[in-house]
Design an enzyme around this catalytic site. Structure first.
Site, mmCIF file in Angstrom:
data_model
loop_
_atom_site.group_PDB
_atom_site.id
_atom_site.type_symbol
_atom_site.label_atom_id
_atom_site.label_comp_id
_atom_site.label_asym_id
_atom_site.label_seq_id
_atom_site.Cartn_x
_atom_site.Cartn_y
_atom_site.Cartn_z
ATOM 1 N N MET A 30 39.705 85.760 -1.343
ATOM 2 C CA MET A 30 39.220 87.042 -1.923
ATOM 3 C C MET A 30 39.340 87.408 -3.094
ATOM 4 O O MET A 30 38.523 88.325 -3.477
ATOM 5 C CB MET A 30 40.121 88.083 -1.093
ATOM 6 C CG MET A 30 39.930 87.994 0.438
ATOM 7 S SD MET A 30 41.037 89.174 1.317
ATOM 8 C CE MET A 30 42.754 88.973 0.975
ATOM 9 N N ASP A 156 53.020 91.614 5.784
ATOM 10 C CA ASP A 156 52.873 90.044 5.322
ATOM 11 C C ASP A 156 54.219 89.527 4.704
ATOM 12 O O ASP A 156 53.720 88.897 3.717
ATOM 13 C CB ASP A 156 51.410 90.026 4.493
ATOM 14 C CG ASP A 156 51.109 88.499 4.438
ATOM 15 O OD1 ASP A 156 51.565 87.677 5.245
ATOM 16 O OD2 ASP A 156 50.372 88.141 3.535
#
Length: 357
Positions: A30, A156
Site C-alpha cells: 500500500m 494488528d
C-alpha cells in the site's frame, strides 16, 4: 522513478515538499517507506516518511483510510507507541511522517532465536510484553476532544508490529488498520483485516471488537515468544482460522516447563476464546505478568533488554546503522545498502548499557 529498497535516493529526486528523501527502506502493498529528514534540519534529525503508492492515490476509500490512520496515530502520545509527527499531501500524494526507531523487530528476534535453537528468559518475555501492554493500554484509553473514549482497537498486534529499540524501549507500530470512534473509513464488506495467525476469534467471525481483542493477540505473541514456535499458523487461512476458533491450545509447559505458574495462568486467561473470560484491559494483563515474575526479580528492565540486543543482536543493530552512515556520506549519489526496517531510534551505543549497581 522506481528506487529499489535499501538504496539511497538520487540527489536530484530527494525533494518532497518540506522533506528530503534520503533512502528507500521498503515498499509494501500500500505504501513506500523512506528515510527522510525535514528541510533545514541537522543530520541527526531523521524520520520515516510513509507515502501512498501512486495507483492507490486515486482510491478515495484507501486515501480516507490512510488519513484515518495518520489522524488516529497522531493522537497517541506514549513512550511505547511509535509517534506520528505529521501527515499531509504533496504533489497529489498523501504521506505520514513518523518517528524513526533504531532497533530490531520482534519478528526478526524470534526468527533468529528459532534458527539458533535458543529460548528467551521468562523475565525478558515479561519485560517486552509488559511494555507492549502499556502502549496498548494508552491507545485503548485515548480520548477525543469531548473527553469520551475513542474506543481504539489496534487489530494488528503481531511480532512485525513490535520493535525492541536500542535503549530497551518496546514500541508498538502501525495503527494502519486500527479503528476508533468517529473514523471516516469503514472496512469494506466481506474483508477481514489483520495478520491471520494473530486474530482473535471474534475478529475472524466478524463480530464487534473492543480492546480485549488486542489482549488476545498480544497473548499469542507472548506464547510464541516463550515457545519460539508459531501457535496458530497453518498452511491455509481456513486451517488457521479453525485453529484459532476451535482447536485445543497446547499447554505452554510442554515447551517451557520453567514458566512460573502465575505467568501460565495469565496467558491462559488472556487467550480465552470468550472475550468475557479475558482480562478487561491490557493493564490488567500487564499487572498479572508483573506479579508472576516478582520473585524472579520482576520483568526485565529496558537496560536488560538493551544489553540483550547488544550481545545477541549486535550485528542486526550494526547493519541498520549502515544506512544512516551512507545517508551522511556526501560521496556517490546512489549507494546500495542493506535493507532496513522502517523504524529506528538514533544510533546504537558503542558499549552495552552499564549493569545496575
Amino acid at each position: 522513478m522506481s528506487i529499489p529498497a535499501g538504496t539511497l535516493v538520487p540527489r536530484d529526486a530527494r525533494d518532497f515538499g518540506s522533506y528530503q528523501l534520503i533512502a528507500k527502506l521498503a515498499t509494501g502493498g500500500m505504501a513506500e517507506i523512506f528515510l527522510a529528514r525535514p528541510n533545514g534540519s541537522g543530520h541527526q534529525d531523521v524520520l520515516v516518511l510513509k507515502r501512498i503508492l501512486p495507483h492507490l492515490a486515486e482510491d478515495d476509500h484507501f486515501v480516507t483510510m490512510f488519513r484515518d490512520e495518520a489522524d488516529l496515530a497522531s493522537k497517541l502520545i506514549h513512550k511505547n507507541v511509535c509517534h506520528v509527527h505529521a501527515f499531509g499531501e504533496f504533489a497529489g500524494t498523501w504521506f505520514i511522517a513518523m518517528e524513526y526507531l533504531h532497533g530490531v523487530p520482534l519478528s526478526r528476534m524470534m526468527t533468529r532465536l528459532s534458527k539458533a535453537g535458543k529460548m528467551l528468559d521468562v523475565r525478558m518475555v515479561a519485560g517486552i510484553i509488559t511494555q507492549a501492554c502499556e502502549g496498548l493500554h494508552a491507545a485503548h484509553e485515548a480520548r477525543g476532544p469531548d473527553g469520551a473514549l475513542l474506543n481504539v482497537v489496534h487489530r494488528d498486534v503481531s511480532p512485525p508490529n513490535m520493535m525492541v529499540c536500542g535503549d530497551g524501549t518496546v514500541k508498538l507500530l502501525d495503527f494502519g488498520i486500527a479503528k476508533a470512534r468517529g473514523a471516516n473509513s469503514r472496512t469494506r464488506t466481506g474483508t477481514v483485516k489483520g495478520k491471520n495467525a494473530y486474530m482473535s476469534p471474534e475478529q475472524i467471525l466478524g463480530k464487534p471488537l473492543d480492546r480485549r481483542s488486542d489482549v488476545f493477540a498480544l497473548a499469542i505473541v507472548m506464547y510464541e515468544m516463550l515457545a519460539i514456535k508459531r501457535l496458530f499458523h497453518r498452511d491455509s487461512d481456513f486451517l488457521t482460522f479453525k485453529a484459532i476458533t476451535e482447536e485445543p491450545i497446547p499447554d505452554i509447559r510442554d515447551r517451557r516447563p520453567d514458566i512460573p505458574p502465575g505467568m501460565r495462568a495469565a496467558l491462559i486467561q488472556a487467550m480465552a476464546r470468550d472475550p468475557n473470560g479475558r482480562f478487561d484491559t491490557a493493564l490488567g494483563f500487564s499487572n498479572a505478568i508483573r506479579n508472576s515474575v516478582a520473585t524472579l526479580g520482576g520483568p526485565a528492565s529496558p537496560n536488560d533488554l538493551a544489553r540483550l540486543l547488544f550481545t545477541d543482536f549486535g550485528d542486526e543493530m550494526a547493519a541498520r546503522d549502515e544506512i544512516l552512515k551512507a545517508a551522511d556520506d556526501p560521496g556517490p549519489s546512489v549507494t546500495t545498502t542493506p535493507p532496513v526496517p522502517p523504524r529506528a531510534q538514533r544510533r546504537p551505543p558503542t558499549q552495552p548499557p552499564p549493569l545496575p549497581p
